[in-house]
Design an enzyme around this catalytic site. Structure first.
Site, PDB file in Angstrom:
ATOM      1  N   LYS A  84       0.496   1.718  -2.299  1.00  0.00           N
ATOM      2  CA  LYS A  84      -0.826   1.252  -2.577  1.00  0.00           C
ATOM      3  C   LYS A  84      -1.822   2.256  -3.123  1.00  0.00           C
ATOM      4  O   LYS A  84      -1.647   3.504  -2.378  1.00  0.00           O
ATOM      5  CB  LYS A  84      -1.429   0.397  -1.590  1.00  0.00           C
ATOM      6  CG  LYS A  84      -2.665  -0.395  -1.722  1.00  0.00           C
ATOM      7  CD  LYS A  84      -3.041  -1.010  -0.465  1.00  0.00           C
ATOM      8  CE  LYS A  84      -4.208  -1.956  -0.453  1.00  0.00           C
ATOM      9  NZ  LYS A  84      -4.495  -2.786   0.535  1.00  0.00           N
ATOM     10  N   SER A 159      -5.198  -7.450  -0.165  1.00  0.00           N
ATOM     11  CA  SER A 159      -5.560  -6.664  -1.023  1.00  0.00           C
ATOM     12  C   SER A 159      -4.423  -5.923  -1.696  1.00  0.00           C
ATOM     13  O   SER A 159      -4.509  -5.398  -2.619  1.00  0.00           O
ATOM     14  CB  SER A 159      -6.560  -5.671  -0.840  1.00  0.00           C
ATOM     15  OG  SER A 159      -6.172  -4.937   0.200  1.00  0.00           O
ATOM     16  N   SER A 183      -4.255  -7.847   4.587  1.00  0.00           N
ATOM     17  CA  SER A 183      -3.793  -7.148   3.064  1.00  0.00           C
ATOM     18  C   SER A 183      -2.565  -6.867   2.988  1.00  0.00           C
ATOM     19  O   SER A 183      -1.866  -6.725   1.835  1.00  0.00           O
ATOM     20  CB  SER A 183      -4.936  -6.098   2.755  1.00  0.00           C
ATOM     21  OG  SER A 183      -6.157  -6.558   2.484  1.00  0.00           O
TER      22      SER A 183
END
Lengths: 473, 73
Positions: A84, A159, A183
Site C-alpha cells: 500500500k 482504504s 482498511s
C-alpha cells in the site's frame, strides 16, 4: 512442467514459494508473470500507483541466481508482492494516495518493507488507496478510482482498495495493507480474499504514514489463509523503532493450520452482529459457522452489553487523531486534499477534547467486556461488513428496508470493534451474493492469538472453495 | 441533558475560528450536516460514559514503560 504466465499467477503464494524452493518455477518467471498481469489489468482496476518493472526484474534475476546456487533467501524467496502506498520504501516514491506527498521519496524503509525483503520477497509495485487511508471507498481523486475485479462497476472498499483488487485479480501473490477502522478487512471481504488486522503492537508501524496512532496496524492480504499465515510470520515481532511495539513471543503461524477446530469455542453476538445486515450476508456467515460446527466447533451466544456506541467512538477517534497529524498541511495546502478527506479533516478539528477522551474511555470498557467474554469463548465470528460491494461513487448504502445510510458509518459497523479493542481479526471469504459479489466473515481473537484465527480460517477453507474462485477479468 | 444547539454553518464558522482553521467559502455547508450528526452521537456516548458505573474507567491513552533493555535499569 512448463506453465504459462496465467497459470503462474493463479498459483497461491504458498504454492509459488514451494515451487521456487524445488526449482520448478524461477523468481524471474514469477515476476514476469505478475508484471504481465499488472499490465493487463491495471488500466481497468487502477490498483497500482507505481510499478517497478525494471527493479523487480533485476532483483528477480539475483534471486534466481541465489536459488540456483542453493541459497534459500527465506519463506518468500522470489515472491512478487506489493505495498500500500502509505508504506515507505527507501528511494521509491510514497504518496499515501495524496497530492500532498506526490513527490515524497523516503530515505528509509518501513519495517514491514524491510522484513519482507529479508524474507526474500520482491516488490513489484505500490498500491492505490483511499487518500491518506481516511475513507472506505478507494475512490482516489489523484491516482484514479480503484475498481473491484469481480465487477468493475462496483467499489473495492478501502482504504487498502488497491491491495484488495490486485490480490484478487492475481496481479501479485500478496500485499501489505494498513487497518485503522477496517482498511485491511473491508477490501479483503469485498474483493473475496483473506486479510488480517493484527493485534495492536504485533506488527511494526514504523515507516507507515499514520492515520490514527492509537488504532493503526499493518498486515498481509492474500488469497488463502495459508498464504496469510506464511506472510504474517515474516512481519510479526518486536521492533524497537515502533513505540507501539509489544514484547510478545512470535508463534509459528503455519504450524497449526491443519489442526482443525474440534472443541473450538465460537462466540456470537446475535443482537449486534446478526442484526441490520443484507440477507445474503447473514445467510453466508451463518452457513460458515455451521461449517465450522460440523468440524467440531461449539457456538456460544454472548451478550456484549455496551457494544452499542462503538461507531461513534470509532468516528471520534478516527477524526481527532488524523486531524492532529494533518494540522499543518490542512492550513498550508487545503486544496491539495480531495473533497471528502478535506471535509473529514476539518470535522476532526471541531470535536471536543471530552468527546475524544470519553471515546477512549469507552474503548477500555469495550475491551474489558470482550476480555471477560474470552473466558468462555476462543474466537468471535461475525460478518466483516453488513453489505456487499456498492456501485462506485455511492456515498450512501442501503442495508435493509430501502433506507439510505451514510457509507462511512455503515461500513465500519462491525470492523470498528477490533479496532477499538486492539484485538486481532481475520477476514475469510465465505460466500457470494446473488450478483456474484464476495462476502467475508470476520474471526476475532484474543490479543496475540493470531494463530487460532489462522487455524479456524484454514479449517474453513479446507471445507469450502470460495477462496479458489477467481474473478473473470 | 440540555437540548443541544444544532450545528449549522454559523456554528461551524465559529468552531473553525476557535481552532485557528481558515475555512474556504462554502466549506461550512459541506461540513455542518456530518458534524451535527457526529456530535449528537458523541454527546450520547459522553452521557453514557459519564454514568456512575463507569466512573473508575481510564481512557485507553495511557502508555506503559517498556521492559528494560539488556543491562538497562
Amino acid at each position: 512442467m512448463a506453465r504459462n504466465a496465467r497459470e503462474i499467477v493463479s498459483l497461491t503464494l504458498s504454492e509459488a514459494a514451494s515451487l521456487v524452493k524445488c526449482g520448478e518455477v524461477s523468481p524471474v518467471e514469477l515476476v514476469d508473470a505478475s508484471l504481465e498481469r499488472i499490465e493487463a489489468v491495471n488500466d481497468t482496476l487502477a490498483a497500482f500507483i507505481s510499478v517497478f518493472s525494471k527493479e523487480a526484474r533485476q532483483v528477480a534475476k539475483a534471486a534466481e541466481m541465489m536459488a540456483l546456487a542453493g541459497h534459500d533467501l527465506g519463506p518468500l524467496h522470489g515472491i512478487p508482492i506489493a505495498l500500500k502506498d502509505n508504506i515507505a520504501v527507501r528511494g521509491l516514491r510514497t504518496t499515501a494516495g495524496s497530492k500532498v506527498l506526490a513527490n515524497w521519496i523516503p530515505d528509509h524503509d518501513a519495517t514491514v518493507a524491510m522484513r519482507l525483503r529479508q524474507a526474500g520477497a520482491i516488490l513489484v509495485g505500490k498500491l492505490n488507496m483511499h487518500e491518506f487511508a481516511w475513507g472506505g471507498t478507494s475512490d482516489n481523486p489523484h491516482y484514479g478510482t480503484v475498481r473491484n475485479p469481480w465487477n468493475t462497476e462496483r467499489f473495492p472498499a478501502g482504504s487498502s482498495g488497491g491491495a484488495g483488487a490486485s490480490v484478487a485479480a492475481r496481479a501479485c501473490y500478496g500485499a501489505i495493507g494498513t487497518d485503522t477502522g477496517g482498511s485491511i478487512r473491508l477490501p479483503s471481504a469485498i474483493n473475496g480474499i483473506v486479510g488480517i488486522r493484527p493485534t495492536y503492537g504485533r506488527v511494526s508501524n514504523h515507516g507507515i504514514i499514520p492515520l490514527a496512532w492509537s488504532m493503526d496496524t499493518a498486515g498481509p492480504m492474500t488469497r488463502t489463509v495459508e498464504d496469510c499465515a506464511l506472510m504474517f510470520g515474516t512481519l510479526a515481532g518486536h521492533d524497537p523503532k515502533d513505540p507501539t511495539r509489544a514484547r510478545v513471543a512470535v508463534a509459528d503461524y503455519s504450524a497449526d493450520l491443519r489442526s482443525g477446530v474440534a472443541g473450538l469455542r465460537i462466540g456470537v453476538v446475535p443482537a449486534y452482529f446478526f442484526h441490520h445486515l443484507q440477507p445474503p450476508v447473514l445467510t453466508a456467515v451463518r452457513q460458515a459457522i455451521d461449517t465450522l460446527v460440523a468440524q467440531g466447533a461449539q457456538v456460544t451466544e454472548v451478550d456484549i452489553k455496551h457494544i452499542h456506541g462503538n461507531i461513534s467512538a470509532q468516528l471520534t477517534i478516527e477524526s481527532a487523531e488524523p486531524s492532529t497529524y494533518h494540522q499543518r498541511w490542512l492550513r498550508e495546502r487545503p486544496d491539495d486534499y480531495g473533497e471528502d478527506v478535506r471535509g473529514l479533516l476539518e470535522i476532526g478539528e471541531m470535536l471536543l477534547a471530552t468527546h475524544y477522551l470519553q471515546a477512549q474511555r469507552y474503548r477500555s470498557l469495550l475491551r474489558s467486556e470482550f476480555m471477560n467474554a474470552f473466558r468462555r469463548v476462543d474466537v468471535f465470528i461475525c460478518p466483516t461488513l453488513p453489505f456487499t460491494a456498492t456501485r462506485i461513487g455511492e456515498m450512501k448504502v442501503v442495508i435493509e428496508d430501502g433506507v439510505e445510510e451514510d457509507m462511512l458509518s455503515a461500513i465500519m459497523q462491525f470492523t470498528g470493534v477490533p479496532s477499538l479493542t486492539g484485538l486481532p481479526a481475520l477476514n475469510v471469504p465465505c460466500g457470494f451474493d446473488p450478483d456474484g459479489m464476495p462476502i467475508g466473515m470476520q474471526i476475532i481473537g484474543r490479543p496475540f492469538d493470531e494463530a487460532t484465527l489462522f487455524r479456524a480460517g484454514a479449517a474453513f477453507q479446507e471445507a469450502t472453495d470460495f477462496h479458489r474462485r477467481e474473478p473473470d477479468l | 441533558m440540555k437540548r443541544r444547539q444544532p450545528i449549522d454553518a454559523v456554528v461551524v464558522r465559529q468552531l473553525a475560528g476557535y481552532a485557528g482553521l481558515p475555512l474556504a467559502a462554502g466549506r461550512e455547508q459541506v461540513i455542518a450536516p456530518t458534524l451535527d450528526a457526529w456530535v449528537a452521537d458523541a454527546n450520547a456516548l459522553s452521557l453514557k460514559m459519564s454514568a456512575e458505573e463507569h466512573q473508575a474507567l481510564t481512557p485507553a491513552t495511557g502508555f506503559s514503560h517498556p521492559a528494560p533493555e539488556n543491562g538497562e535499569h
